[in-house]
Enzyme design. Structure first.
Site, PDB file in Angstrom:
ATOM      1  N   CYS A  39       0.801  -1.231   0.000  1.00 15.62           N
ATOM      2  CA  CYS A  39       0.000   0.000   0.000  1.00 15.62           C
ATOM      3  C   CYS A  39       0.833   1.280   0.000  1.00 15.62           C
ATOM      4  O   CYS A  39       0.696   2.117  -0.889  1.00 15.62           O
ATOM      5  CB  CYS A  39      -0.941  -0.001   1.207  1.00 15.62           C
ATOM      6  SG  CYS A  39      -2.201  -1.286   1.147  1.00 15.62           S
ATOM      7  N   HIS A  79      -1.388   6.449   2.162  1.00 16.63           N
ATOM      8  CA  HIS A  79      -1.309   5.460   3.232  1.00 16.63           C
ATOM      9  C   HIS A  79      -0.627   6.098   4.427  1.00 16.63           C
ATOM     10  O   HIS A  79       0.391   6.749   4.294  1.00 16.63           O
ATOM     11  CB  HIS A  79      -0.503   4.243   2.780  1.00 16.63           C
ATOM     12  CG  HIS A  79      -0.408   3.171   3.823  1.00 16.63           C
ATOM     13  ND1 HIS A  79      -1.338   2.162   3.932  1.00 16.63           N
ATOM     14  CD2 HIS A  79       0.497   2.951   4.799  1.00 16.63           C
ATOM     15  CE1 HIS A  79      -1.003   1.363   4.923  1.00 16.63           C
ATOM     16  NE2 HIS A  79       0.109   1.828   5.471  1.00 16.63           N
TER      17      HIS A  79
END
Length: 476
Positions: free
Chosen positions: A79, A135
């Site tokens: 991510c 993220h």
């Protein structure tokens, strides 16, 4: 050679000039951007054909009027590095962001990085976001709230991690022995699934979509860059029960696998694969249930995307808004005996990418050229007529929207660590590990990457070309 900080200051000066120039023109002439990112979404979306039973009507409908990139790959199969690279325009090998604990603004030379939404803002755009776009790193990074890079968006609804969780007593009831996994494995705390009796409107991903939908109902005096992040099908696979009801577990088709698939991937590749978990799922009879749960969560994510697309359809901005729907990387569900992401194989590196440009007048096409998510930044800059940002690592794929069959021979680079990389061309996938072990797969005859042909002397020139390409793409 100028540092990234010096380049950032120079770019900001250019952008201030550009924003003044754009302000002289009517806002309606500049296209808006709606960017939708779906977490952990592999190519099982119906239009991409990754799984024959996937139910994703909303993304499928968008594909019918978009350019569908059937060979789109992430810059990193995790991510944080994937999102960081796409949103900064710099490869992981440039920023050295390879994991989930780093934050690019804390790294020397990248403190003043101009992110994709910041570039649009500096060029006269209003920017807004909801859900998971950036993220939020754990560890040393000091980001005050989840899923954000403070300063990248003018307004933002932060947070929103998927759907409502079931009661604690109802979790982890599938008979899986997680002691087989290393103590540090994130799967020990997140690998679970269950349908929850809750209406869509009360779930967090739906609320992220609703925030963006309300933005589209407002009147805006400037063009906008609107981003919406959908967290599912990220683990744990909790979603409203109605999406689990779409699938008959006993009728679920399983991914094709080869029992000896890990025999030719080397020691590092074997360790990366979560074979212990796969064997445990098979032992407990949970493989079909887990695949069904992923599909259910994907269908739930599709419904959230659909809610936002319906809002765009009903808005005043439909004919002047470029829509991008993408994942941040793929996900294994038993292929290579692996469950999760963070590998350099096809299932983890590949992700859906749809680009709808209303100026194309709904002319749908499938582009089979290899592209990378690192290309999104320069592509949107070109499509919206903004000044070129010359220091980006990617290249605009805007020409492919007009001519999907255009010759395009740049392999996509996916990196897991400093000396762990993969290159994907239209025919081959090449992987190299820190110990020098190499993998090579010929997708013309081996789309599942079952047969590593790197040791075949017939492929000496192919390997040499990939090694040269890797050196060219990774900057010192």
């Amino acid at each position: 050679m100028k540092s990234k900080v010096e380049k950032g200051v120079f770019v900001l000066i250019i952008m201030m000039y550009a924003s003044v120039m754009i302000a002289k023109h009517p806002a309606e002439k500049a296209p808006n951007v709606l960017l939708i990112m779906v977490d952990d979404m592999n190519d099982w979306v119906g239009a991409f054909g990754g799984h024959p039973q996937a139910i994703t009507p909303h993304m499928d409908a968008l594909a019918e009027k978009s350019v569908l990139f059937s060979k789109a790959y992430c810059s990193a199969p995790l991510c944080n590095p994937s999102r960081t690279s796409m949103l900064t325009g710099y490869l992981p090998s440039t920023t050295q962001v390879f994991g989930n604990s780093e934050h690019f603004r804390e790294l020397e030379g990248f403190e003043n990085t101009v992110t994709l939404p910041q570039y649009f803002h500096a060029n006269g755009y209003k920017t807004a976001a909801s859900g998971k776009i950036f993220h939020s790193p754990r560890g040393p990074a000091k980001v005050p709230k989840p899923q954000s890079d403070p300063g990248s968006f003018e307004q933002e609804r932060r947070g929103g991690l998927g759907a409502t969780y079931p009661d604690q007593a109802d979790r982890f009831q599938h008979g899986i022995n997680f002691d087989i996994l290393p103590p540090s494995s994130h799967l020990r705390k997140s690998f679970d699934w269950l349908g929850v009796e809750v209406p869509d409107e009360q779930t967090q991903d739906w609320q992220s979509a609703e925030y963006a939908a309300q933005f589209l109902k407002e009147s805006h005096d400037k063009p906008f860059f609107l981003a919406c992040g959908i967290f599912r099908p990220h683990l744990p696979w909790y979603a409203p029960q109605q999406y689990f009801d779409l699938y008959d577990v006993d009728q679920i088709e399983l991914p094709k696998i080869l029992a000896t698939d890990l025999d030719d991937v080397g020691s590092i590749g074997s360790k990366i694969a979560q074979k212990e978990l796969h064997d445990e799922l098979v032992r407990t009879g949970n493989w079909q249930a887990a695949v069904s749960a992923y599909l259910a969560n994907l269908s739930y994510a599709d419904a959230c995307v659909g809610h936002l697309l319906d809002a765009l359809q009903a808005s005043d901005y439909l004919d002047n808004t470029i829509v991008v729907v993408m994942g941040d990387h793929g996900w294994h569900l038993g292929e290579k005996s692996h469950w999760s992401k963070n590998t350099l194989w096809e299932e983890s590196a590949k992700t859906p990418l749809l680009i709808y440009d209303p100026r194309q007048k709904g002319e749908a096409a499938v582009c089979e050229r290899v592209v990378s998510l690192i290309d999104i930044y320069p592509t949107l800059v070109e499509l919206c007529g903004l000044p070129t940002k010359s220091d980006l690592d990617g290249q605009s794929i805007a020409p492919l929207l007009k001519k999907p069959n255009l010759t395009w021979e740049r392999p996509a680079l996916t990196s897991k660590d400093k000396k762990m990389h993969s290159l994907r061309s239209e025919r081959y996938r090449y992987i190299v590990y820190p110990d020098g072990f190499e993998e090579l797969y010929d997708h013309e005859v081996d789309p599942m990457e079952w047969n590593n042909i790197a040791s075949d002397k017939k492929n000496i020139k192919v390997l040499a070309n990939f090694r040269k390409e890797l050196s060219a793409q990774i900057k010192p």
